[in-house]
Scaffold this motif. Structure first.
Motif, mmCIF file in Angstrom:
data_model
loop_
_atom_site.group_PDB
_atom_site.id
_atom_site.type_symbol
_atom_site.label_atom_id
_atom_site.label_comp_id
_atom_site.label_asym_id
_atom_site.label_seq_id
_atom_site.Cartn_x
_atom_site.Cartn_y
_atom_site.Cartn_z
ATOM 1 N N GLU A 169 0.714 -1.077 -0.261
ATOM 2 C CA GLU A 169 0.195 -0.150 -0.433
ATOM 3 C C GLU A 169 0.702 1.218 0.009
ATOM 4 O OE1 GLU A 169 -3.632 -0.800 2.927
ATOM 5 O OE2 GLU A 169 -2.322 -1.330 3.665
ATOM 6 N N VAL A 170 0.422 2.337 -0.731
ATOM 7 C CA VAL A 170 0.929 3.348 -1.434
ATOM 8 C C VAL A 170 0.381 4.634 -1.074
ATOM 9 C CG1 VAL A 170 2.384 4.264 -2.333
ATOM 10 C CG2 VAL A 170 2.971 2.378 -1.858
ATOM 11 N N TRP A 171 1.183 5.551 -0.067
ATOM 12 C CA TRP A 171 -0.030 6.975 0.161
ATOM 13 C C TRP A 171 1.091 8.370 -0.530
ATOM 14 C CZ3 TRP A 171 -0.335 3.338 3.403
ATOM 15 C CH2 TRP A 171 -1.683 2.588 3.544
ATOM 16 N N ASN A 172 0.413 8.564 -1.462
ATOM 17 C CA ASN A 172 1.480 10.338 -1.752
ATOM 18 C C ASN A 172 0.946 11.434 -2.395
ATOM 19 O OD1 ASN A 172 4.240 9.105 -2.008
ATOM 20 N ND2 ASN A 172 3.191 7.714 -3.934
ATOM 21 N N SER A 173 1.301 12.316 -1.715
ATOM 22 C CA SER A 173 0.544 13.701 -1.558
ATOM 23 C C SER A 173 0.891 14.513 -3.170
ATOM 24 C CB SER A 173 0.861 14.380 -0.764
ATOM 25 O OG SER A 173 2.439 14.875 -1.319
ATOM 26 N N PRO A 174 -0.061 14.576 -3.726
ATOM 27 C CA PRO A 174 -0.217 15.739 -4.811
ATOM 28 C C PRO A 174 1.176 15.925 -5.570
ATOM 29 C CG PRO A 174 -2.147 16.150 -4.222
ATOM 30 C CD PRO A 174 -1.587 15.952 -2.802
ATOM 31 N N ASP A 175 1.844 16.904 -3.956
ATOM 32 C CA ASP A 175 3.204 17.343 -4.522
ATOM 33 C C ASP A 175 4.221 16.686 -4.572
ATOM 34 O OD1 ASP A 175 3.414 16.788 -2.246
ATOM 35 O OD2 ASP A 175 3.064 19.037 -1.792
ATOM 36 N N GLY A 176 4.507 15.538 -4.073
ATOM 37 C CA GLY A 176 5.312 14.323 -4.272
ATOM 38 C C GLY A 176 6.051 14.571 -2.430
ATOM 39 N N LYS A 177 5.459 15.677 -1.966
ATOM 40 C CA LYS A 177 6.941 15.536 -0.953
ATOM 41 C C LYS A 177 6.502 14.972 0.355
ATOM 42 C CE LYS A 177 7.698 20.639 -2.071
ATOM 43 N NZ LYS A 177 7.442 21.885 -1.361
ATOM 44 N N GLN A 178 4.744 14.119 0.620
ATOM 45 C CA GLN A 178 4.832 13.614 1.677
ATOM 46 C C GLN A 178 4.758 12.165 0.915
ATOM 47 O OE1 GLN A 178 3.621 16.526 1.802
ATOM 48 N NE2 GLN A 178 5.555 17.332 2.700
ATOM 49 N N SER A 196 9.935 13.098 1.290
ATOM 50 C CA SER A 196 11.027 13.677 0.093
ATOM 51 C C SER A 196 11.356 15.193 -0.195
ATOM 52 C CB SER A 196 11.403 12.633 -1.196
ATOM 53 O OG SER A 196 12.390 13.039 -2.003
ATOM 54 N N ASN A 197 12.191 15.752 -0.468
ATOM 55 C CA ASN A 197 12.255 17.171 -1.361
ATOM 56 C C ASN A 197 13.239 17.036 -2.608
ATOM 57 O OD1 ASN A 197 11.185 18.563 1.084
ATOM 58 N ND2 ASN A 197 13.321 17.950 2.461
ATOM 59 N N VAL A 198 13.282 15.798 -3.260
ATOM 60 C CA VAL A 198 13.683 15.899 -4.047
ATOM 61 C C VAL A 198 12.175 16.557 -5.521
ATOM 62 C CG1 VAL A 198 14.216 13.907 -6.298
ATOM 63 C CG2 VAL A 198 15.178 13.451 -3.969
ATOM 64 N N LYS A 199 13.285 17.123 -6.518
ATOM 65 C CA LYS A 199 12.586 17.485 -7.738
ATOM 66 C C LYS A 199 11.579 16.491 -8.518
ATOM 67 C CE LYS A 199 12.549 21.739 -11.622
ATOM 68 N NZ LYS A 199 13.456 21.659 -12.507
ATOM 69 N N PRO A 200 10.966 16.978 -8.167
ATOM 70 C CA PRO A 200 9.665 15.606 -9.249
ATOM 71 C C PRO A 200 10.196 15.520 -11.064
ATOM 72 C CG PRO A 200 7.874 16.789 -8.514
ATOM 73 C CD PRO A 200 9.374 17.714 -8.009
ATOM 74 N N SER A 201 10.602 14.775 -11.300
ATOM 75 C CA SER A 201 10.459 14.194 -12.796
ATOM 76 C C SER A 201 9.920 12.846 -13.028
ATOM 77 C CB SER A 201 11.775 13.832 -12.757
ATOM 78 O OG SER A 201 12.295 12.720 -12.066
ATOM 79 N N LEU A 202 10.381 12.245 -14.708
ATOM 80 C CA LEU A 202 9.751 11.525 -14.693
ATOM 81 C C LEU A 202 10.529 9.952 -14.351
ATOM 82 C CD1 LEU A 202 10.358 11.246 -18.623
ATOM 83 C CD2 LEU A 202 7.946 11.425 -17.673
ATOM 84 N N GLY A 203 11.051 10.393 -13.652
ATOM 85 C CA GLY A 203 12.077 8.898 -12.237
ATOM 86 C C GLY A 203 11.605 8.979 -10.364
ATOM 87 N N ALA A 204 10.778 10.538 -10.841
ATOM 88 C CA ALA A 204 10.734 10.216 -9.955
ATOM 89 C C ALA A 204 9.160 11.474 -9.642
ATOM 90 C CB ALA A 204 11.649 10.724 -8.198
ATOM 91 N N PRO A 205 7.847 10.771 -10.332
ATOM 92 C CA PRO A 205 6.709 11.695 -10.402
ATOM 93 C C PRO A 205 6.574 12.011 -9.049
ATOM 94 C CG PRO A 205 6.519 9.362 -11.103
ATOM 95 C CD PRO A 205 7.897 9.090 -10.682
ATOM 96 N N SER A 206 5.183 12.814 -9.344
ATOM 97 C CA SER A 206 3.974 13.433 -8.300
ATOM 98 C C SER A 206 3.017 13.788 -9.463
ATOM 99 C CB SER A 206 4.516 14.748 -7.893
ATOM 100 O OG SER A 206 4.686 15.907 -8.522
#
Length: 354
Positions: A169-178, A196-206
């Motif tokens: 099970e995975v929960w993600n906030s729309p901005d990808g920060k939580q 995460s504070n990583v800037k979203p990208s194709l490899g780490a999308p939000s």
């Protein structure tokens, strides 16, 4: 008095050493010893380097490949292996021992129905109502999954070993920060943070990042090839993999979903497999692509009537790394994909948390 040099005083040559010394032992480490050394090495690395940000999407979680151990040692080692989260010390319960990988018939793929099948899938995606996450809400995805653990043992190189099918099970906030991940038996009890504070990208999308992607299939595919250059076993395989990663544990706007399918159909080597099953046992039709280097075929499985995305599987189509053709080395099934009001909250349980 002159003392004669005895034979014992002279150095032994290689042949004599081999005769008087015991035979060298087997240089292979047992699996539990290897896991212990690997864990120690990772702890040393983590103690001297800043902890990386959690991954926003799951890569194929291959644990070990081709380790020369017996099946009994394999089961025992996994039964007593416990994991800790990065930077934490909360152990999980004993990791379930691997099971024999399922083996299926390898049905040939075809391009005969590729265009029409993709259009059915894209049209269904465009028409499907997709929930829009608001501020403070989370995208929730529940899946049944299994991944390769060991390609074969030294006592039986005809069998591969995989994780037992289990819930993730995975929960993600729309901005990808939580975010939060709960995968009992494979993460610390209660789960781990995906903050995460990583800037979203194709490899780490939000979700917010996905809304910025082009919905023209040609422009989208061009962007995928450009941003994944140098990754994976080949540019085509990596492009197909990137799209697939967005299908499993992300929520994409309807128009983008349709564009992703149409873009994927333009990747050289994509075929239709008429019969496939997801990890929940649901029958479907698949879009598939073979990784020529690793010899496995990734299949995205869709309901044959509604064309809803069901899940994926990776099937070995040619022998590689000791894995025989027909072996299912990766399996997923998306059971729920929706929006909830809080992290760790499950659908139908508003106001309660995991």
């Amino acid at each position: 008095m002159i003392r004669k040099k005895s034979r014992r005083d002279e150095p032994l040559d290689d042949a004599e050493l081999a005769r008087v010394l015991p035979a060298p032992g087997d240089p292979h480490l047992s699996l539990d010893r290897q896991l212990l050394l690997e864990e120690h090495l990772m702890n040393e690395i983590q103690s001297t380097a800043p902890a990386p940000a959690p991954s926003r999407r799951p890569a194929r979680r291959v644990l070990l490949i081709g380790v020369p151990v017996t099946a009994a040692a394999l089961a025992g080692a996994f039964a007593f292996t416990s994991l800790t989260n990065s930077g934490g010390s909360d152990p999980v319960a004993a990791t379930p021992p691997p099971v024999e990988a399922p083996v299926v018939g390898v049905e040939p793929g075809s391009t005969a129905r590729l265009a029409s099948t993709v259009e059915h899938i894209a049209a269904a995606a465009s028409a499907r109502k997709t929930p829009e996450p608001g501020p403070g809400q989370y995208i929730y995805i529940k899946s049944k999954v299994s991944d390769l653990a060991v390609s074969h043992t030294d006592t039986d190189d005809s069998k591969a070993w995989v994780q037992p099918l289990h819930i993730r099970e995975v929960w993600n906030s729309p901005d990808g920060k939580q975010g939060w991940l709960d995968e009992p038996g494979y993460q610390p009890k209660g789960g781990i943070t995906l903050d995460s504070n990583v800037k979203p990208s194709l490899g780490a999308p939000s979700y917010d990042y996905l809304k910025t992607l082009p919905t023209d299939p040609d422009a989208l595919l061009k962007k995928i090839y450009k941003e994944t250059k140098g990754q994976g076993n080949s540019p085509d395989q990596q492009a197909f993999t990137t799209v697939g990663d967005l299908l499993n544990e992300e929520l994409a706007p309807a128009k983008l979903n349709a564009a992703l399918y149409r873009a994927a159909a333009k990747v050289p080597g994509v075929v239709v497999v008429e019969h496939a099953k997801d990890a929940a046992g649901r029958e479907g039709i698949a879009l598939a692509h073979v990784d020529r280097k690793s010899g496995d075929r990734t299949e995205w499985i869709f309901d044959p009537k509604t064309y809803t995305y069901l899940g994926s599987r990776a099937v070995q189509v040619k022998r590689a790394y000791g894995i025989k053709p027909g072996t299912v080395i990766n399996w997923t099934a998306v059971l729920e994909r929706t929006v909830v009001d809080a992290e760790k909250q499950r659908p139908g349980a508003q106001g309660t948390r995991a």
